[in-house]
Design an enzyme around this catalytic site. Structure first.
Site, PDB file in Angstrom:
ATOM      1  N   ILE A 135      41.724  16.310  -7.116  1.00 36.24           N
ATOM      2  CA  ILE A 135      40.646  16.429  -8.028  1.00 36.24           C
ATOM      3  C   ILE A 135      39.612  15.741  -7.833  1.00 36.24           C
ATOM      4  CG2 ILE A 135      42.539  17.126  -9.880  1.00 36.24           C
ATOM      5  CD1 ILE A 135      41.666  14.462 -11.073  1.00 36.24           C
ATOM      6  N   ASP A 136      39.436  14.691  -7.047  1.00 36.30           N
ATOM      7  CA  ASP A 136      38.223  13.968  -6.699  1.00 36.30           C
ATOM      8  C   ASP A 136      37.344  14.650  -6.001  1.00 36.30           C
ATOM      9  OD1 ASP A 136      39.811  12.255  -8.385  1.00 36.30           O
ATOM     10  OD2 ASP A 136      40.367  10.852  -6.401  1.00 36.30           O
ATOM     11  N   GLN A 299      43.414  16.315 -16.772  1.00 34.04           N
ATOM     12  CA  GLN A 299      42.470  16.711 -15.931  1.00 34.04           C
ATOM     13  C   GLN A 299      43.153  17.387 -14.673  1.00 34.04           C
ATOM     14  OE1 GLN A 299      38.452  14.391 -15.562  1.00 34.04           O
ATOM     15  NE2 GLN A 299      40.139  12.924 -16.392  1.00 34.04           N
TER      16      GLN A 299
HETATM   17  O1  F6P Z   1      43.173  10.574  -6.936  1.00 35.63           O
HETATM   18  C1  F6P Z   1      43.458  11.442  -8.088  1.00 35.63           C
HETATM   19  C2  F6P Z   1      43.311  10.350  -9.175  1.00 35.63           C
HETATM   20  O2  F6P Z   1      43.569  11.385 -10.144  1.00 35.63           O
HETATM   21  C3  F6P Z   1      41.838   9.676  -9.491  1.00 35.63           C
HETATM   22  O3  F6P Z   1      41.017  10.388 -10.122  1.00 35.63           O
HETATM   23  C4  F6P Z   1      42.261   8.723 -10.218  1.00 35.63           C
HETATM   24  O4  F6P Z   1      41.492   7.713 -10.194  1.00 35.63           O
HETATM   25  C5  F6P Z   1      43.868   8.429  -9.719  1.00 35.63           C
HETATM   26  O5  F6P Z   1      44.161   9.519  -9.088  1.00 35.63           O
HETATM   27  C6  F6P Z   1      44.795   8.057 -11.070  1.00 35.63           C
HETATM   28  O6  F6P Z   1      46.187   7.641 -10.198  1.00 35.63           O
HETATM   29  P1  F6P Z   1      47.474   7.611 -11.043  1.00 35.63           P
HETATM   30  O7  F6P Z   1      47.961   9.173 -11.213  1.00 35.63           O
HETATM   31  O8  F6P Z   1      48.402   6.925  -9.955  1.00 35.63           O
HETATM   32  O9  F6P Z   1      47.197   6.997 -12.319  1.00 35.63           O
END
Ligand code: F6P
Length: 373
Positions: A135-136, A299
């Protein structure tokens, strides 16, 4: 024995993963007569030889499903936590799995971390290909990643809803978007939803400049504002400190490097509280009440948008075509309307930031949206 390929999903889940699995599997089967094995929970499943056969009936009905039917995990293949307190290089076990099933290719669906892992697998002779999901939208070498469009849609709808409540109460609503260290998601959804201020990691912000924008809006009859802030956005002071810590890590070795890494982790941890801090600062400076909304994992959830399904399908089919053509060690990137195979060595360890001359930045500035600088 039928020609066989493996597939796995690694890193954070993302809408469109199942659409990509389906596309790889269906094209491999129908166009090339290959069968597909899905490994569970990312690289861990490959290491433990935990797999499921993905025949046509297993691939039916998953196009619109969110998440990943295979499960996912975050792990480093060469330093994997296997529960004994010592990170281990588990690549030999993964190679064994590949040899046992005589896999012609292992397709790894993931973002930047997955690309690094895939390259490490290639180094020990595992025939890998990767597809860009997150999603980034920060994977280097591709125009876009699947998952991004869906997340922009979800975030845009949420910010639209925050608008009416901010307006009714004459408040500042600071809404935090994901995106790791890049601002694609905040910029895309902020612009699409008409946010008044958009703060992204690529442009360090000055809290006084943000307050000024909000006060100006109040002065001209709009005593409310929406501030869309990327989770990785930094004030100018924070950006300088972060750059300093990263420089220290780059220039150090062994113990000093470990200390520098710990300092960076601590900084990033503290950063996760900074949206609350920003909202408080804005309240003090403007006299307007503020509220914070952190959209978080919502998201990443739910059904992929049609654009993401189409992108995942395009990339998945291209991946099957490349496997059949004998291509390995590449990222299957989106390029314009088509695809391109990019050597993993060219993309591993790099991140695609929002370029400062990107059309979305230009549009935001021309519309009078504050980017905090
Ligand atoms: O890389 C996708 C993402 O959703 C980032 O936007 C966010 O910083 C991270 O993963 C969150 O990671 P986790 O799901 O391990 O909390």
């Amino acid at each position: 024995m039928a020609r066989t390929i493996g597939i796995l999903t690694a890193g954070g889940d993302s809408p469109g993963l199942n659409a990509a699995i389906r596309a790889v599997g269906k094209a491999a089967d129908k166009a090339y007569g290959m069968q597909l094995l899905g490994f569970r929970d990312g690289f861990r499943g490959l290491m433990q030889n935990r797999f499921v056969r993905l025949g046509p009936e297993d691939l039916a009905g998953i196009l619109d499903r969110g998440g990943t039917i295979l499960g996912t995990s975050r792990a480093r293949v060469h330093k994997m936590d296997v529960g004994n307190g010592r990170p281990m290089d588990m690549r030999p076990m993964m190679l064994k799995t590949v040899e046992q099933h005589q896999l012609e290719a292992v397709v790894c669906l993931g973002g930047g971390g997955t690309i690094k892992n895939a390259l490490r697998l290639a180094e020990v002779g595992i025939p890998v290909l990767t597809l860009p999901k997150t999603i980034d939208n920060d994977v280097f070498g591709t125009d876009v990643t699947f998952g991004y469009d869906t997340a922009v849609n979800i975030a845009t709808e949420a910010i639209d809803r925050l608008h009416s409540t901010a307006h009714s109460h004459h408040r500042i609503v600071v809404v935090e978007l994901m995106g790791h260290n890049t601002g694609w998601l905040a910029l895309g959804s902020g612009l699409a939803s008409g946010a008044d201020v958009i703060l992204i990691p690529e442009i360090p912000y000055d809290v006084d400049a943000v307050a000024e924008k909000i006060l100006h809006r109040k002065a001209v009859g709009s005593p409310f504002s929406i501030v869309a802030v990327a989770e990785g956005a930094l004030s100018s002071d924070e950006a300088a400190e972060y750059a300093h810590l990263k420089e220290a890590k780059r220039n150090s070795e062994d113990e000093a490097r470990a200390a520098a890494k710990a300092a960076i982790a601590e900084f990033e941890q503290a950063q996760s509280r900074s949206t609350e801090h920003l909202a408080g600062e804005l309240e003090t400076r403007t006299g307007l009440e503020s509220r914070v909304t952190i959209l978080g994992h919502v998201q990443r959830g739910g059904t992929p948008s049609p654009a993401d399904r189409l992108l995942a399908t395009r990339l998945g089919v291209a991946c099957a075509d490349l496997i059949a053509a004998g291509v390995r060690g590449v990222l299957v990137a989106a390029r314009g309307e088509g695809t391109e195979a990019v050597d993993l060595k060219e993309v591993a360890g790099k991140r695609r930031m929002v370029p400062l001359d990107h059309p979305m930045i230009h549009s935001a500035r021309q519309l009078g949206i504050s980017l905090g600088d």
